[in-house]
Design an enzyme around this catalytic site. Structure first.
Site, PDB file in Angstrom:
ATOM      1  N   CYS A  83       0.828  -1.205   0.000  1.00  0.00           N
ATOM      2  CA  CYS A  83       0.000   0.000   0.000  1.00  0.00           C
ATOM      3  C   CYS A  83       0.872   1.269   0.000  1.00  0.00           C
ATOM      4  O   CYS A  83       1.492   1.553  -1.017  1.00  0.00           O
ATOM      5  CB  CYS A  83      -0.984  -0.071   1.165  1.00  0.00           C
ATOM      6  SG  CYS A  83      -2.438   0.933   0.850  1.00  0.00           S
ATOM      7  N   ARG A 142      -7.927   2.512   1.311  1.00  0.00           N
ATOM      8  CA  ARG A 142      -7.515   3.719   0.568  1.00  0.00           C
ATOM      9  C   ARG A 142      -6.340   3.374  -0.368  1.00  0.00           C
ATOM     10  O   ARG A 142      -5.290   4.015  -0.348  1.00  0.00           O
ATOM     11  CB  ARG A 142      -7.137   4.855   1.515  1.00  0.00           C
ATOM     12  CG  ARG A 142      -8.343   5.385   2.280  1.00  0.00           C
ATOM     13  CD  ARG A 142      -8.009   6.598   3.122  1.00  0.00           C
ATOM     14  NE  ARG A 142      -6.961   6.326   4.098  1.00  0.00           N
ATOM     15  CZ  ARG A 142      -7.135   5.632   5.214  1.00  0.00           C
ATOM     16  NH1 ARG A 142      -8.313   5.149   5.518  1.00  0.00           N
ATOM     17  NH2 ARG A 142      -6.145   5.418   6.038  1.00  0.00           N
ATOM     18  N   HIS A 177      -3.186  -5.153   1.700  1.00  0.00           N
ATOM     19  CA  HIS A 177      -2.488  -5.400   2.971  1.00  0.00           C
ATOM     20  C   HIS A 177      -2.406  -6.890   3.266  1.00  0.00           C
ATOM     21  O   HIS A 177      -3.276  -7.423   3.972  1.00  0.00           O
ATOM     22  CB  HIS A 177      -3.224  -4.688   4.107  1.00  0.00           C
ATOM     23  CG  HIS A 177      -3.099  -3.207   4.078  1.00  0.00           C
ATOM     24  ND1 HIS A 177      -2.115  -2.529   4.767  1.00  0.00           N
ATOM     25  CD2 HIS A 177      -3.799  -2.276   3.408  1.00  0.00           C
ATOM     26  CE1 HIS A 177      -2.237  -1.235   4.545  1.00  0.00           C
ATOM     27  NE2 HIS A 177      -3.249  -1.048   3.718  1.00  0.00           N
ATOM     28  N   GLU A 179      -0.678  -8.360   5.301  1.00  0.00           N
ATOM     29  CA  GLU A 179      -0.335  -8.594   6.710  1.00  0.00           C
ATOM     30  C   GLU A 179      -1.569  -8.664   7.607  1.00  0.00           C
ATOM     31  O   GLU A 179      -1.450  -8.944   8.795  1.00  0.00           O
ATOM     32  CB  GLU A 179       0.625  -7.499   7.211  1.00  0.00           C
ATOM     33  CG  GLU A 179       0.013  -6.115   7.403  1.00  0.00           C
ATOM     34  CD  GLU A 179      -0.212  -5.343   6.105  1.00  0.00           C
ATOM     35  OE1 GLU A 179      -0.119  -5.938   5.016  1.00  0.00           O
ATOM     36  OE2 GLU A 179      -0.520  -4.139   6.195  1.00  0.00           O
TER      37      GLU A 179
END
Ligand code: GLN
Length: 194
Positions: A83, A142, A177, A179
């Protein structure tokens, strides 16, 4: 992901460092939070987390980390940018701040906040090229998108026909993401060499 005790540096000036550290530890490697240039020594791989790329860019300068990171990224160690981390590694950024400066590393043009307000954050199952074990559950917050991928860049996953996971040499960037879901396959592959 290689030998246990392998050190994975996580740039820790801002963003979701803890979740990446947990993913690295669960893969049997040693997470090292990088806040100073000295912390980069002996690091076998590197993660640039999500967060706010404009803020991260400023904080990299105040920490004296910009040049050492450019060097580390260019050195050929595996690097994963997620990101905001993807934005920092991109050769070109659209809709960035005029003073926003990247680290370079991967020949892509990314557009910040590309999915618009209606889709501020969402999840999608992605088919990732070469990844066994079924679709990858991806969380987008986002998120940026890749608008141009250079000839040396492999597009590993797309969403609505737009690249969201790309790799060039030892550098992997994700618009989402990996993670956040407990599925560590992308960490494993990108930090271990696809
Ligand atoms: N929109 C953020 C940026 O431009 C990235 C968001 C994220 O990392 N989740 O830096």
């Amino acid at each position: 992901m290689g030998a246990p005790g392998r050190k994975v540096g996580i740039v820790a000036v801002q963003g979701d460092v803890r979740e990446h550290a947990q993913a690295v530890a669960e893969l049997g490697a040693q997470p090292v939070e990088v806040r100073t240039p000295g912390a980069l020594s002996g690091v076998d791989a590197l993660i640039l987390p999500g967060g706010e790329s404009t803020t991260m860019s400023m904080l990299l300068d105040s920490a004296g980390l910009r040049d050492p990171l450019v060097e580390a990224v260019a050195s050929g160690i595996p690097v994963l940018g997620t990101c905001a981390g993807m934005i920092l590694l991109a050769a070109e950024v659209l809709d960035g701040r005029a003073d926003q400066q990247g680290l370079g590393g991967i020949d892509v043009t990314v557009r910040r906040n590309a999915f618009g307000r209606q889709r501020d954050s969402f999840e999608a199952d992605l088919d990732v090229a070469g990844l066994e074990g079924g679709p990858f559950p991806a969380v987008f917050i986002r998120a940026p998108v890749v608008e141009r991928a250079g000839p040396g860049v492999d597009v590993l996953a797309t969403l609505d026909g737009r690249p969201v996971l790309c790799r060039q040499g030892s550098i992997t960037v994700a618009a989402f993401h990996p993670e956040l879901t407990g599925d560590h396959r992308i960490h494993e592959r990108s930090l271990g060499g696809w």
